[in-house]
Design a protein around this motif. Structure first.
Motif, PDB file in Angstrom:
ATOM      1  N   LYS A  44      47.264  40.815  33.099  1.00 43.68           N
ATOM      2  CA  LYS A  44      48.708  40.710  33.331  1.00 43.68           C
ATOM      3  C   LYS A  44      49.063  39.552  34.262  1.00 43.68           C
ATOM      4  N   ILE A  45      48.228  39.291  35.260  1.00 38.66           N
ATOM      5  CA  ILE A  45      48.553  38.199  36.175  1.00 38.66           C
ATOM      6  C   ILE A  45      48.408  36.853  35.468  1.00 38.66           C
ATOM      7  N   LYS A  46      47.494  36.791  34.515  1.00 32.87           N
ATOM      8  CA  LYS A  46      47.346  35.564  33.720  1.00 32.87           C
ATOM      9  C   LYS A  46      48.602  35.329  32.886  1.00 32.87           C
ATOM     10  N   LEU A  47      49.103  36.394  32.254  1.00 25.68           N
ATOM     11  CA  LEU A  47      50.331  36.282  31.469  1.00 25.68           C
ATOM     12  C   LEU A  47      51.518  35.923  32.359  1.00 25.68           C
ATOM     13  N   ALA A  48      51.583  36.529  33.529  1.00 25.62           N
ATOM     14  CA  ALA A  48      52.675  36.234  34.458  1.00 25.62           C
ATOM     15  C   ALA A  48      52.653  34.756  34.843  1.00 25.62           C
ATOM     16  N   SER A  49      51.484  34.232  35.110  1.00 27.15           N
ATOM     17  CA  SER A  49      51.360  32.817  35.481  1.00 27.15           C
ATOM     18  C   SER A  49      51.801  31.905  34.344  1.00 27.15           C
ATOM     19  N   GLN A  50      51.422  32.263  33.121  1.00 29.24           N
ATOM     20  CA  GLN A  50      51.812  31.459  31.968  1.00 29.24           C
ATOM     21  C   GLN A  50      53.336  31.442  31.803  1.00 29.24           C
ATOM     22  N   TYR A  51      53.960  32.616  31.914  1.00 30.40           N
ATOM     23  CA  TYR A  51      55.414  32.677  31.776  1.00 30.40           C
ATOM     24  C   TYR A  51      56.135  31.977  32.926  1.00 30.40           C
ATOM     25  N   LEU A  52      55.560  32.038  34.122  1.00 29.59           N
ATOM     26  CA  LEU A  52      56.167  31.306  35.239  1.00 29.59           C
ATOM     27  C   LEU A  52      56.123  29.802  35.001  1.00 29.59           C
ATOM     28  N   GLU A  53      55.005  29.342  34.474  1.00 27.92           N
ATOM     29  CA  GLU A  53      54.885  27.914  34.168  1.00 27.92           C
ATOM     30  C   GLU A  53      55.890  27.506  33.094  1.00 27.92           C
ATOM     31  N   GLU A  54      56.031  28.354  32.071  1.00 30.25           N
ATOM     32  CA  GLU A  54      57.012  28.073  31.015  1.00 30.25           C
ATOM     33  C   GLU A  54      58.432  28.081  31.586  1.00 30.25           C
ATOM     34  N   ALA A  55      58.719  29.029  32.466  1.00 31.90           N
ATOM     35  CA  ALA A  55      60.045  29.101  33.072  1.00 31.90           C
ATOM     36  C   ALA A  55      60.335  27.833  33.874  1.00 31.90           C
ATOM     37  N   GLU A  56      59.348  27.393  34.627  1.00 37.44           N
ATOM     38  CA  GLU A  56      59.509  26.178  35.416  1.00 37.44           C
ATOM     39  C   GLU A  56      59.796  24.976  34.520  1.00 37.44           C
ATOM     40  N   ASN A  57      59.044  24.864  33.432  1.00 30.90           N
ATOM     41  CA  ASN A  57      59.258  23.750  32.495  1.00 30.90           C
ATOM     42  C   ASN A  57      60.640  23.818  31.861  1.00 30.90           C
ATOM     43  N   GLU A  58      61.061  25.011  31.476  1.00 33.88           N
ATOM     44  CA  GLU A  58      62.387  25.166  30.867  1.00 33.88           C
ATOM     45  C   GLU A  58      63.486  24.783  31.859  1.00 33.88           C
ATOM     46  N   LEU A  59      63.329  25.210  33.094  1.00 34.20           N
ATOM     47  CA  LEU A  59      64.331  24.866  34.108  1.00 34.20           C
ATOM     48  C   LEU A  59      64.362  23.361  34.375  1.00 34.20           C
ATOM     49  N   LYS A  60      63.185  22.730  34.381  1.00 31.71           N
ATOM     50  CA  LYS A  60      63.128  21.274  34.571  1.00 31.71           C
ATOM     51  C   LYS A  60      63.802  20.546  33.418  1.00 31.71           C
ATOM     52  N   ASN A  61      63.701  21.123  32.210  1.00 38.24           N
ATOM     53  CA  ASN A  61      64.307  20.519  31.028  1.00 38.24           C
ATOM     54  C   ASN A  61      65.780  20.877  30.886  1.00 38.24           C
ATOM     55  N   GLY A  62      66.315  21.635  31.825  1.00 39.29           N
ATOM     56  CA  GLY A  62      67.739  21.945  31.819  1.00 39.29           C
ATOM     57  C   GLY A  62      68.126  23.190  31.042  1.00 39.29           C
ATOM     58  N   ASP A  63      67.160  23.946  30.547  1.00 42.96           N
ATOM     59  CA  ASP A  63      67.464  25.166  29.792  1.00 42.96           C
ATOM     60  C   ASP A  63      67.359  26.382  30.709  1.00 42.96           C
ATOM     61  N   ALA A  64      68.456  26.616  31.417  1.00 41.47           N
ATOM     62  CA  ALA A  64      68.460  27.697  32.409  1.00 41.47           C
ATOM     63  C   ALA A  64      68.315  29.073  31.753  1.00 41.47           C
ATOM     64  N   ILE A  65      68.886  29.250  30.580  1.00 41.21           N
ATOM     65  CA  ILE A  65      68.816  30.567  29.926  1.00 41.21           C
ATOM     66  C   ILE A  65      67.384  30.905  29.545  1.00 41.21           C
ATOM     67  N   GLN A  66      66.699  29.972  28.861  1.00 34.44           N
ATOM     68  CA  GLN A  66      65.311  30.231  28.475  1.00 34.44           C
ATOM     69  C   GLN A  66      64.412  30.318  29.702  1.00 34.44           C
ATOM     70  N   GLY A  67      64.708  29.521  30.709  1.00 35.35           N
ATOM     71  CA  GLY A  67      63.952  29.593  31.954  1.00 35.35           C
ATOM     72  C   GLY A  67      64.084  30.966  32.597  1.00 35.35           C
ATOM     73  N   CYS A  68      65.283  31.504  32.572  1.00 36.96           N
ATOM     74  CA  CYS A  68      65.513  32.829  33.145  1.00 36.96           C
ATOM     75  C   CYS A  68      64.811  33.915  32.329  1.00 36.96           C
ATOM     76  N   ILE A  69      64.843  33.776  31.015  1.00 33.74           N
ATOM     77  CA  ILE A  69      64.154  34.742  30.149  1.00 33.74           C
ATOM     78  C   ILE A  69      62.664  34.752  30.456  1.00 33.74           C
ATOM     79  N   ASN A  70      62.077  33.571  30.554  1.00 30.95           N
ATOM     80  CA  ASN A  70      60.647  33.480  30.869  1.00 30.95           C
ATOM     81  C   ASN A  70      60.342  33.963  32.282  1.00 30.95           C
ATOM     82  N   GLN A  71      61.254  33.736  33.202  1.00 33.16           N
ATOM     83  CA  GLN A  71      61.070  34.210  34.571  1.00 33.16           C
ATOM     84  C   GLN A  71      61.059  35.741  34.596  1.00 33.16           C
TER      85      GLN A  71
END
Length: 115
Positions: A44-71
């Protein structure tokens, strides 16, 4: 009198055997629980880390909604992982650092509720 003593001694031997067998089962069960909880933690911590990384990338790319979903997904996995870690420590009989782990659990919940 002699038969009563004989019966009591046999009964006590039987009780002692049952206690030792039960204790062995409890110890084995506790070790298996610890292993299962740690496996869940790692997964589970591995999955959490992956989703956090995806959330960070989405937020950097300006997609706050997808970033929040991944967060929120990351937080859900982080909460599951941390709860498993707490259970592993408890199954192992360790009370050390549980307070720190519970603080981490609180942080995961805050991250989940932030979006």
């Amino acid at each position: 009198m002699k038969t009563t003593f004989y019966f009591l001694s046999k009964f006590l031997v039987l009780v002692i055997i049952v206690i030792f067998l039960s204790a062995g089962t409890v110890l084995a069960s506790s070790k298996q629980d610890f292993t299962n909880y740690m496996d869940t933690w790692n997964e589970k911590i591995k999955l959490a880390s992956q989703y956090l990384e995806e959330a960070e990338n989405e937020l950097k790319n300006g997609d706050a909604i997808q970033g929040c979903i991944n967060q929120k997904k990351a937080a859900a996995f982080g909460i599951e992982a941390t709860e498993s870690l707490i259970k592993a420590f408890q199954a192992n009989g360790s009370q050390n650092d549980i307070e720190n782990i519970q603080t981490g659990l609180k942080k995961w919940k805050e991250l989940r509720d932030f979006c």
